[in-house]
Design an enzyme around this catalytic site. Structure first.
Site, PDB file in Angstrom:
ATOM      1  CG  ASP A   1      38.418  45.816  43.309  1.00  0.00           C
ATOM      2  OD1 ASP A   1      39.484  44.885  43.183  1.00  0.00           O
ATOM      3  OD2 ASP A   1      38.444  46.602  44.416  1.00  0.00           O
TER       4      ASP A   1
ATOM      5  CG  ASN B   1      48.183  40.841  42.483  1.00  0.00           C
ATOM      6  OD1 ASN B   1      48.909  41.448  41.665  1.00  0.00           O
ATOM      7  ND2 ASN B   1      47.172  41.827  43.138  1.00  0.00           N
TER       8      ASN B   1
ATOM      9  CD  GLN C   1      46.189  35.789  45.690  1.00  0.00           C
ATOM     10  OE1 GLN C   1      47.480  34.955  45.800  1.00  0.00           O
ATOM     11  NE2 GLN C   1      45.137  34.821  45.296  1.00  0.00           N
TER      12      GLN C   1
ATOM     13  CG  HIS D   1      41.192  37.991  42.525  1.00  0.00           C
ATOM     14  ND1 HIS D   1      41.836  37.290  43.739  1.00  0.00           N
ATOM     15  CD2 HIS D   1      41.784  39.301  42.507  1.00  0.00           C
ATOM     16  CE1 HIS D   1      42.648  38.237  44.215  1.00  0.00           C
ATOM     17  NE2 HIS D   1      42.549  39.250  43.688  1.00  0.00           N
TER      18      HIS D   1
ATOM     19  CG  HIS E   1      43.032  43.101  39.990  1.00  0.00           C
ATOM     20  ND1 HIS E   1      42.282  43.824  40.968  1.00  0.00           N
ATOM     21  CD2 HIS E   1      43.580  42.111  40.490  1.00  0.00           C
ATOM     22  CE1 HIS E   1      42.809  43.191  42.068  1.00  0.00           C
ATOM     23  NE2 HIS E   1      43.513  42.364  41.872  1.00  0.00           N
TER      24      HIS E   1
HETATM   25  P1  AMP Z   1      44.308  41.343  45.339  1.00  0.00           P
HETATM   26  O1  AMP Z   1      45.101  42.339  45.795  1.00  0.00           O
HETATM   27  O2  AMP Z   1      44.927  41.018  44.069  1.00  0.00           O
HETATM   28  O3  AMP Z   1      44.222  40.012  46.159  1.00  0.00           O
HETATM   29  O4  AMP Z   1      42.862  41.875  45.160  1.00  0.00           O
HETATM   30  C1  AMP Z   1      41.925  41.872  45.887  1.00  0.00           C
HETATM   31  C2  AMP Z   1      40.812  43.111  45.475  1.00  0.00           C
HETATM   32  O5  AMP Z   1      39.621  42.585  45.750  1.00  0.00           O
HETATM   33  C3  AMP Z   1      41.248  44.549  45.874  1.00  0.00           C
HETATM   34  O6  AMP Z   1      41.394  45.153  44.698  1.00  0.00           O
HETATM   35  C4  AMP Z   1      40.102  44.826  46.831  1.00  0.00           C
HETATM   36  O7  AMP Z   1      39.727  46.271  46.587  1.00  0.00           O
HETATM   37  C5  AMP Z   1      38.946  43.829  46.452  1.00  0.00           C
HETATM   38  N1  AMP Z   1      37.915  43.484  47.026  1.00  0.00           N
HETATM   39  C6  AMP Z   1      38.118  43.071  48.452  1.00  0.00           C
HETATM   40  N2  AMP Z   1      37.017  42.684  48.968  1.00  0.00           N
HETATM   41  C7  AMP Z   1      35.965  42.895  48.311  1.00  0.00           C
HETATM   42  C8  AMP Z   1      34.639  42.800  47.855  1.00  0.00           C
HETATM   43  N3  AMP Z   1      33.801  42.242  49.269  1.00  0.00           N
HETATM   44  N4  AMP Z   1      33.908  43.128  46.730  1.00  0.00           N
HETATM   45  C9  AMP Z   1      34.581  43.725  45.753  1.00  0.00           C
HETATM   46  N5  AMP Z   1      36.107  43.695  45.722  1.00  0.00           N
HETATM   47  C10 AMP Z   1      36.540  43.354  46.952  1.00  0.00           C
END
Ligand code: AMP
Ligand code: ZN
Length: 137
Positions: free
Chosen positions: A31, A87, A94, A100, A102
């Site tokens: 992440d 999420n 989300q 995805h 985590h």
């Molecule tokens: P969510 O809030 O569950 O949708 O999580 C999205 C996650 O994606 C967050 O923890 C971000 O830090 C991560 N994220 C967003 N863009 C990228 C990216 N390009 N590469 C890696 N992680 C990302």
């Protein structure tokens, strides 16, 4: 693959990522905004907006992969445990609408990352919720 979905592009390898694992169905990446050292994301290569859309065959493969990566983190990063967070929907936090999971390593003495203030389960709620959700299954 969905147009303009960043996780589709990352999963397909069109955008470079720090990849921990890749197979025909998934890519596991670090992440970019980690909650703790080693925070990783499991991304299916096929686009599903969230768990509600996720194909059951794919869903059955997600937990074994999370287990594999979590165990490797405990062996190699020195974390004492890990949280799985997933999420669904904006209301749940989300931000990227590509399913995805985590995997968040947890270190002894580290900050709370996944926490809530416990409420109270009332008798009325207990009855109403059980009735409502059972009817929706
Ligand atoms: P969510 O809030 O569950 O949708 O999580 C999205 C996650 O994606 C967050 O923890 C971000 O830090 C991560 N994220 C967003 N863009 C990228 C990216 N390009 N590469 C890696 N992680 C990302
Ligand atoms: Zn996508």
């Amino acid at each position: 693959m969905k147009d303009n979905c960043i996780f589709c592009k990352i999963a397909a390898g069109q955008i470079p990522s720090a990849t921990l694992w890749e197979d025909e169905n998934f890519r596991v990446i670090l992440d970019l905004g980690p909650a703790s050292r080693g925070h990783a994301l499991i991304l299916p290569k096929e686009h599903f907006a969230d768990l509600c859309e996720l194909d059951d065959t794919m869903a059955a493969k997600v937990l074994p992969l999370a287990k594999k990566v979590g165990i490797a983190m405990m062996k190699t990063l020195g974390c004492a445990g890990f949280n799985l967070v997933q999420n669904n929907g904006e209301a749940a936090g989300q931000t990227v609408r590509h399913f995805h999971v985590h995997i968040i390593p947890r270190y002894e003495g580290g900050p709370k990352i996944v926490a809530w203030e416990p409420g109270e389960l009332t008798d009325v709620d207990k009855q109403q919720i059980v009735e409502a959700v059972r009817a929706g299954l």
